[in-house]
Design an enzyme around this catalytic site. Structure first.
Site, PDB file in Angstrom:
ATOM      1  N   HIS A   1      -2.130   1.414   6.859  1.00 21.94           N
ATOM      2  CA  HIS A   1      -2.600   1.501   5.478  1.00 21.94           C
ATOM      3  C   HIS A   1      -2.604   2.959   5.042  1.00 21.94           C
ATOM      4  O   HIS A   1      -3.019   3.838   5.802  1.00 21.94           O
ATOM      5  CB  HIS A   1      -4.015   0.914   5.365  1.00 21.94           C
ATOM      6  CG  HIS A   1      -4.524   0.819   3.967  1.00 21.94           C
ATOM      7  ND1 HIS A   1      -3.835   0.217   2.945  1.00 21.94           N
ATOM      8  CD2 HIS A   1      -5.681   1.274   3.397  1.00 21.94           C
ATOM      9  CE1 HIS A   1      -4.536   0.286   1.831  1.00 21.94           C
ATOM     10  NE2 HIS A   1      -5.652   0.922   2.079  1.00 21.94           N
TER      11      HIS A   1
ATOM     12  N   ASP B   1      -7.738   4.188  -3.955  1.00 25.26           N
ATOM     13  CA  ASP B   1      -6.933   3.239  -3.184  1.00 25.26           C
ATOM     14  C   ASP B   1      -6.586   2.035  -4.051  1.00 25.26           C
ATOM     15  O   ASP B   1      -7.405   1.141  -4.242  1.00 25.26           O
ATOM     16  CB  ASP B   1      -7.704   2.796  -1.938  1.00 25.26           C
ATOM     17  CG  ASP B   1      -6.850   1.989  -0.970  1.00 25.26           C
ATOM     18  OD1 ASP B   1      -5.782   1.509  -1.394  1.00 25.26           O
ATOM     19  OD2 ASP B   1      -7.241   1.841   0.187  1.00 25.26           O
TER      20      ASP B   1
ATOM     21  N   CYS C   1       0.800  -1.228   0.000  1.00 24.81           N
ATOM     22  CA  CYS C   1       0.000   0.000   0.000  1.00 24.81           C
ATOM     23  C   CYS C   1       0.829   1.272   0.000  1.00 24.81           C
ATOM     24  O   CYS C   1       0.519   2.226  -0.712  1.00 24.81           O
ATOM     25  CB  CYS C   1      -0.990   0.004   1.162  1.00 24.81           C
ATOM     26  SG  CYS C   1      -0.269   0.316   2.790  1.00 24.81           S
TER      27      CYS C   1
END
Length: 271
Positions: free
Chosen positions: A105, A119, A67
């Site tokens: 995250h 995302d 991420c």
């Protein structure tokens, strides 16, 4: 770092302007081209949050990332196009782990006429950016939803068939220190899921594929295929042919992958 090199990497040939159509198209091209993978963590190669490092790894060396790298690079590219981007310290499984999860995250908010959630770093998360509106929505073959859980926090609920079930984010929580701390901890702590498990994932049109250790899974709207990878050669072949990753050093991970499979499933022949 050059925007055109990134756009070439994801195969995007459309217009370059900060509007909703471009945001969706660039996000989809990224998600369907660049695999989510934590193989550097498995190889004990340090990973940083530096965007230049992510560019070199993902664009120049044609790797994937997790991420911090995936959304770090996407956020940079969107800003280069002209979008206004917020970087938030998100929290996967905060409903179980509490605020200790904050920073595990990286989440992006893109401001247009309304805020949008972007995302590309949740593995089997968003294919396209979506308006930040609460409620259910279709995400390719998956069914997901956004929920306002109070106190400025919002929760992304993944499809029940997906990997990570939820992550939380708050537009007032963008703590770089928390993100940096979590980035280090997740690649070194012995109980980190990224240290324990080799994971590679990718979106394809209408389908999500993943390889968690020895278990390959393909999910579409009406079908699920599960195969067991039976050798180091087969693992390397899957990395290259299914995920577009040429990484010779990954063959050294096979004994660790097999040992983890036995711990999780009991018998190496039973996925």
């Amino acid at each position: 770092m050059h925007l055109q090199a990134y756009l070439d990497r994801i195969g995007y040939k459309g217009p370059i302007r900060p509007d909703a159509g471009v945001l969706r198209a660039v996000h989809r091209a990224h998600a369907e081209t660049i695999p989510y993978e934590n193989l550097d963590v498995q190889l004990e190669t340090p990973v940083t949050r530096a965007c230049k490092a992510a560019f070199d790894k993902i664009v120049t060396r044609r790797r994937g990332g997790w991420c911090y790298e995936m959304n770090g690079l996407l956020g940079w590219a969107l800003e280069e196009i002209g979008f206004k981007v917020e970087r938030l310290a998100g929290a996967v499984a905060r409903d179980e782990r509490g605020d200790d999860a904050v920073g595990n995250h990286l989440v992006l908010i893109v401001q247009l006429d309304e805020p949008w959630l972007a995302d590309a770093g949740f593995g089997d998360g968003l294919i396209e950016a979506i308006p930040l509106r609460m409620g259910a929505f279709s995400n390719g073959p998956f069914h997901c939803r956004l929920e306002d859980i109070g106190g400025g926090w919002m929760r992304y609920h993944n499809d029940p068939r997906g990997g990570g079930p939820t992550f939380d984010f708050n537009r007032s929580v963008s703590d770089e220190v928390l993100l940096e701390k979590a980035c280090g901890l997740l690649q070194t702590h012995e109980e980190s899921i990224f240290v324990l498990n080799a994971v590679v994932q990718r979106w394809l049109p209408g389908q999500h594929i993943s390889m968690r250790g020895r278990v390959f899974t393909a999910l579409s709207s009406d079908n699920k295929i599960v195969d067991l990878i039976d050798s180091a050669d087969a693992y390397m072949q899957a990395l290259e042919e299914r995920f577009g990753l040429t990484l010779p050093e990954a063959t050294s991970l096979w004994p660790k992958i097999c040992a983890r499979h036995e711990v999780v499933f009991g018998e190496p022949s039973q996925p």
